[in-house]
Scaffold this motif. Structure first.
Motif, PDB file in Angstrom:
ATOM      1  N   TYR A  33       0.844  -1.187   0.000  1.00  0.00           N
ATOM      2  CA  TYR A  33       0.000   0.000   0.000  1.00  0.00           C
ATOM      3  C   TYR A  33       0.882   1.240   0.000  1.00  0.00           C
ATOM      4  CZ  TYR A  33      -3.550  -3.299   1.656  1.00  0.00           C
ATOM      5  OH  TYR A  33      -4.392  -4.367   1.779  1.00  0.00           O
ATOM      6  N   VAL A  34       0.340   2.348  -0.478  1.00  0.00           N
ATOM      7  CA  VAL A  34       1.042   3.632  -0.451  1.00  0.00           C
ATOM      8  C   VAL A  34       0.566   4.420   0.763  1.00  0.00           C
ATOM      9  CG1 VAL A  34       1.355   5.834  -1.643  1.00  0.00           C
ATOM     10  CG2 VAL A  34       1.363   3.711  -2.943  1.00  0.00           C
ATOM     11  N   ALA A  35       1.515   4.984   1.499  1.00  0.00           N
ATOM     12  CA  ALA A  35       1.200   5.882   2.609  1.00  0.00           C
ATOM     13  C   ALA A  35       1.623   7.281   2.169  1.00  0.00           C
ATOM     14  CB  ALA A  35       1.932   5.456   3.869  1.00  0.00           C
ATOM     15  N   LYS A  36       0.656   8.116   1.891  1.00  0.00           N
ATOM     16  CA  LYS A  36       0.917   9.465   1.393  1.00  0.00           C
ATOM     17  C   LYS A  36       1.454  10.360   2.508  1.00  0.00           C
ATOM     18  CE  LYS A  36      -0.834   9.228  -2.837  1.00  0.00           C
ATOM     19  NZ  LYS A  36      -0.156   9.624  -4.032  1.00  0.00           N
ATOM     20  N   SER A  37       2.513  11.083   2.212  1.00  0.00           N
ATOM     21  CA  SER A  37       3.115  12.088   3.108  1.00  0.00           C
ATOM     22  C   SER A  37       3.498  11.525   4.472  1.00  0.00           C
ATOM     23  CB  SER A  37       2.163  13.273   3.289  1.00  0.00           C
ATOM     24  OG  SER A  37       1.853  13.852   2.047  1.00  0.00           O
ATOM     25  N   SER A  38       3.801  10.230   4.551  1.00  0.00           N
ATOM     26  CA  SER A  38       4.123   9.626   5.843  1.00  0.00           C
ATOM     27  C   SER A  38       5.535   9.974   6.318  1.00  0.00           C
ATOM     28  CB  SER A  38       3.960   8.111   5.787  1.00  0.00           C
ATOM     29  OG  SER A  38       4.847   7.563   4.843  1.00  0.00           O
ATOM     30  N   HIS A  64      -2.268   2.758  -8.826  1.00  0.00           N
ATOM     31  CA  HIS A  64      -1.486   1.531  -8.929  1.00  0.00           C
ATOM     32  C   HIS A  64      -1.587   0.692  -7.655  1.00  0.00           C
ATOM     33  CE1 HIS A  64       0.212   2.912 -12.671  1.00  0.00           C
ATOM     34  NE2 HIS A  64       0.531   4.067 -12.102  1.00  0.00           N
ATOM     35  N   PHE A  65      -1.503   1.350  -6.517  1.00  0.00           N
ATOM     36  CA  PHE A  65      -1.622   0.691  -5.220  1.00  0.00           C
ATOM     37  C   PHE A  65      -2.722   1.386  -4.431  1.00  0.00           C
ATOM     38  CE2 PHE A  65       2.893   0.079  -6.288  1.00  0.00           C
ATOM     39  CZ  PHE A  65       2.988  -1.300  -6.160  1.00  0.00           C
ATOM     40  N   ASP A  66      -3.401   0.638  -3.576  1.00  0.00           N
ATOM     41  CA  ASP A  66      -4.365   1.268  -2.677  1.00  0.00           C
ATOM     42  C   ASP A  66      -3.617   2.154  -1.688  1.00  0.00           C
ATOM     43  OD1 ASP A  66      -6.477   0.036  -3.916  1.00  0.00           O
ATOM     44  OD2 ASP A  66      -6.642  -1.577  -2.442  1.00  0.00           O
ATOM     45  N   ILE A  67      -4.320   3.147  -1.138  1.00  0.00           N
ATOM     46  CA  ILE A  67      -3.697   4.135  -0.258  1.00  0.00           C
ATOM     47  C   ILE A  67      -4.154   3.888   1.175  1.00  0.00           C
ATOM     48  CG2 ILE A  67      -3.505   6.597   0.246  1.00  0.00           C
ATOM     49  CD1 ILE A  67      -4.109   7.035  -2.791  1.00  0.00           C
ATOM     50  N   LEU A  68      -3.181   3.826   2.090  1.00  0.00           N
ATOM     51  CA  LEU A  68      -3.478   3.690   3.512  1.00  0.00           C
ATOM     52  C   LEU A  68      -4.018   5.014   4.030  1.00  0.00           C
ATOM     53  CD1 LEU A  68      -0.387   1.855   4.997  1.00  0.00           C
ATOM     54  CD2 LEU A  68      -2.721   1.118   5.189  1.00  0.00           C
ATOM     55  N   ALA A  69      -5.094   4.947   4.785  1.00  0.00           N
ATOM     56  CA  ALA A  69      -5.666   6.159   5.372  1.00  0.00           C
ATOM     57  C   ALA A  69      -5.952   5.907   6.850  1.00  0.00           C
ATOM     58  CB  ALA A  69      -6.949   6.543   4.644  1.00  0.00           C
ATOM     59  N   SER A  70      -5.762   6.905   7.643  1.00  0.00           N
ATOM     60  CA  SER A  70      -6.028   6.909   9.088  1.00  0.00           C
ATOM     61  C   SER A  70      -5.511   5.662   9.799  1.00  0.00           C
ATOM     62  CB  SER A  70      -7.524   7.116   9.373  1.00  0.00           C
ATOM     63  OG  SER A  70      -8.286   6.032   8.905  1.00  0.00           O
TER      64      SER A  70
END
Length: 163
Positions: A33-38, A64-70
């Motif tokens: 998964y992608v973690a945005k701005s982590s 391309h990949f699902d995004i991790l949120a919260s």
């Protein structure tokens, strides 16, 4: 929106502030998964996404990949992270996981194994047995089979690596 459970196995920086997180999830097995701005200092979920953390998170569909949120840490295993020998055993297990477990194949026994034994000293025979593989079990044979990377601990006087 459903909450999912996972154990973070590996992190890889991508782009400027994002990370590609490889984790073993209860619902879908090994996933990326992608973690945005982590990686930003002001990121609220960055510290929750440390390697070997048991996390709870939401997913958002990505290109391309699902995004991790919260993401929130359920258990950070502080006793594991304070012992160098336990950490070495656990990283050995993670290396085996990376090489032997396929993506997108959930296995309740592997999930329960990770949750129950994370932090306990585990032998390589136990991890191979639970995965159902009949691979060589001595460390030198695992190294020759490229299941575990060979890392030289000393250099011979000739300047060449020992065999």
């Amino acid at each position: 929106m459903a909450r999912y459970q996972a154990i973070v196995l590996k992190k890889q920086p991508i782009r400027e502030h994002d990370e590609l997180i490889m984790c073993y999830t209860q619902h879908a097995g090994k996933q990326r998964y992608v973690a945005k701005s982590s990686q930003l200092a002001s990121s609220l979920q960055g510290s929750h996404l440390d390697v070997l953390n048991h996390i709870s998170f939401n997913l958002v569909a990505g290109k391309h990949f699902d995004i991790l949120a919260s993401a929130q840490a359920v258990n950070t295993f502080p006793e594991l992270k304070s012992s160098l020998s336990a950490l070495a055993n656990t990283f050995f297990i993670l290396e085996c996981f990376d090489k032997l477990v396929y993506d997108n194949e959930p296995d309740e026994k592997l999930w329960q194994f990770l949750l129950d034994r994370l932090g306990d000293p585990v032998t390589e025979q136990e991890i191979i047995a639970i995965m159902g593989h009949h691979a060589p079990t001595r460390f030198s044979e695992l190294t020759r089979a490229r299941i575990v990377p060979w890392i030289p601990l000393e250099v011979a006087p000739t300047g060449k690596y020992p065999r």
